[in-house]
Design a protein around this motif. Structure first.
Motif, PDB file in Angstrom:
ATOM      1  N   GLN A  18     -15.525  -4.265   5.705  1.00  0.00           N
ATOM      2  CA  GLN A  18     -14.439  -3.314   5.858  1.00  0.00           C
ATOM      3  C   GLN A  18     -13.348  -3.974   6.691  1.00  0.00           C
ATOM      4  OE1 GLN A  18     -15.612   0.783   6.946  1.00  0.00           O
ATOM      5  NE2 GLN A  18     -17.734   0.109   6.738  1.00  0.00           N
ATOM      6  N   ALA A  49      -9.304  -8.944   3.274  1.00  0.00           N
ATOM      7  CA  ALA A  49      -8.938  -7.818   2.426  1.00  0.00           C
ATOM      8  C   ALA A  49      -9.162  -8.067   0.945  1.00  0.00           C
ATOM      9  CB  ALA A  49      -7.476  -7.436   2.662  1.00  0.00           C
ATOM     10  N   ARG A  50      -9.353  -9.331   0.518  1.00  0.00           N
ATOM     11  CA  ARG A  50      -9.508  -9.607  -0.915  1.00  0.00           C
ATOM     12  C   ARG A  50     -10.639  -8.786  -1.525  1.00  0.00           C
ATOM     13  NH1 ARG A  50     -10.504  -9.084  -5.146  1.00  0.00           N
ATOM     14  NH2 ARG A  50     -10.615 -10.493  -6.942  1.00  0.00           N
ATOM     15  N   VAL A 107     -11.921  -6.049  -0.472  1.00  0.00           N
ATOM     16  CA  VAL A 107     -11.818  -4.616  -0.208  1.00  0.00           C
ATOM     17  C   VAL A 107     -10.621  -3.997  -0.924  1.00  0.00           C
ATOM     18  CG1 VAL A 107     -11.663  -2.867   1.614  1.00  0.00           C
ATOM     19  CG2 VAL A 107     -12.847  -5.029   2.063  1.00  0.00           C
ATOM     20  N   GLU A 108      -9.482  -4.678  -0.868  1.00  0.00           N
ATOM     21  CA  GLU A 108      -8.230  -4.112  -1.372  1.00  0.00           C
ATOM     22  C   GLU A 108      -7.620  -4.901  -2.530  1.00  0.00           C
ATOM     23  OE1 GLU A 108      -6.805  -2.384   3.006  1.00  0.00           O
ATOM     24  OE2 GLU A 108      -5.854  -4.170   2.157  1.00  0.00           O
ATOM     25  N   ALA A 123      -3.004  -7.219  -2.133  1.00  0.00           N
ATOM     26  CA  ALA A 123      -2.964  -6.649  -0.788  1.00  0.00           C
ATOM     27  C   ALA A 123      -3.289  -7.710   0.254  1.00  0.00           C
ATOM     28  CB  ALA A 123      -3.952  -5.486  -0.683  1.00  0.00           C
ATOM     29  N   ARG A 183      -0.896  -8.839   3.337  1.00  0.00           N
ATOM     30  CA  ARG A 183      -1.358  -8.889   4.730  1.00  0.00           C
ATOM     31  C   ARG A 183      -1.071 -10.264   5.338  1.00  0.00           C
ATOM     32  NH1 ARG A 183      -5.820  -5.552   6.932  1.00  0.00           N
ATOM     33  NH2 ARG A 183      -6.052  -3.662   5.686  1.00  0.00           N
TER      34      ARG A 183
END
Length: 249
Positions: A126, A157-158, A160-161, A165, A169
């Motif tokens: 997360q 973030a890859r 997760v989002e 995104a 970031r």
């Protein structure tokens, strides 16, 4: 010349910076003797070597800072160390930077995972909001005494989002002052090619055996636009395989 200054000169130079993760000081000395420009002290190898535990947030700040101190005291090349999430809130981030700098590190990696963190190629990660990470990076930059001390902003973030995104970031973290950006665990060659085109800042890339990212050569990655290439756990894997063969013999 300080280790941080040497590392910053490498960042400003034309060549790709090659780095292997060293899980102990003996390994770091072998890496230096072989002529590599830097040594990477990662949480995965340190947790395995020091505690015999996986990379899921067991290491404390003081344990990692002690590992930095032992390694930086025995090698002349810059040691770049894994600061995980900064080990807590903004005050902890500042303490992490101060402790690593005092221990002799040339730079620190800070990531945007929720604490306790997980290895960047594990499932179930997360991430915190990007605005919160920007505050952490500003705190880190304020805490360093040597302006040459390098702050690497890592985003997880890859997974997760998504890749878009993650790149957004990374650009935002660079705008906040991060010296180097690191998008963890791209999942294809196409993504590896897109990142340098859309994140026009010094980039670190992680070549982890058995991970989510395709393995490319240093030359290929340099041609794509990456500045630092790290193989983070391979010395640990090779050492483990060798000991197993020894036991069998």
């Amino acid at each position: 010349m300080s280790a941080a200054r040497r590392f910053r000169e490498l960042l400003h130079g034309p060549a790709v910076i090659r780095s292997l993760g060293a899980h102990d000081v003996f390994t770091a000395r072998l890496i230096e003797a072989a002529g590599l420009e830097t040594v990477f002290l990662g949480g995965f190898g340190t947790a395995a070597s020091l505690l015999g535990l996986p990379d899921v947030g067991f290491l404390t700040l003081t344990e990692m800072a002690d590992a930095v101190r032992r390694m930086a005291g025995r090698v002349g090349v810059p040691v770049v160390a894994d600061g995980d999430t900064g080990h807590g809130d903004l005050h902890n981030v500042q303490r992490t930077v101060a402790e690593f700098e005092r221990a002799g590190a040339a730079g620190v990696l800070l990531e945007d995972q929720v604490a306790p963190k997980r290895c960047g190629h594990f499932e179930g990660k997360q991430v915190i909001p990007p605005g919160e990470m920007v505050l952490k990076l500003r705190a880190a930059l304020d805490a360093r005494r040597d302006p040459d001390f390098v702050v690497v902003a890592r985003t997880d973030a890859r997974a997760v989002e998504g890749i878009d995104a993650a790149m957004c970031r990374a650009n935002r973290y660079a705008e906040a002052g991060a010296d180097v950006c690191f998008i963890e665990a791209p999942q294809s060659r196409e993504e590896l090619e897109r990142i340098p085109r859309q994140v026009p800042h010094p980039l670190l890339v992680n070549m982890l055996t058995g991970g989510a990212t395709p393995i490319l050569t240093v030359d290929e990655l340099g041609q794509l636009g990456y500045k630092i290439v790290v193989c983070p756990i391979e010395t640990l894997l090779v050492a483990g395989a060798a000991v197993r063969r020894l036991i069998q013999a």
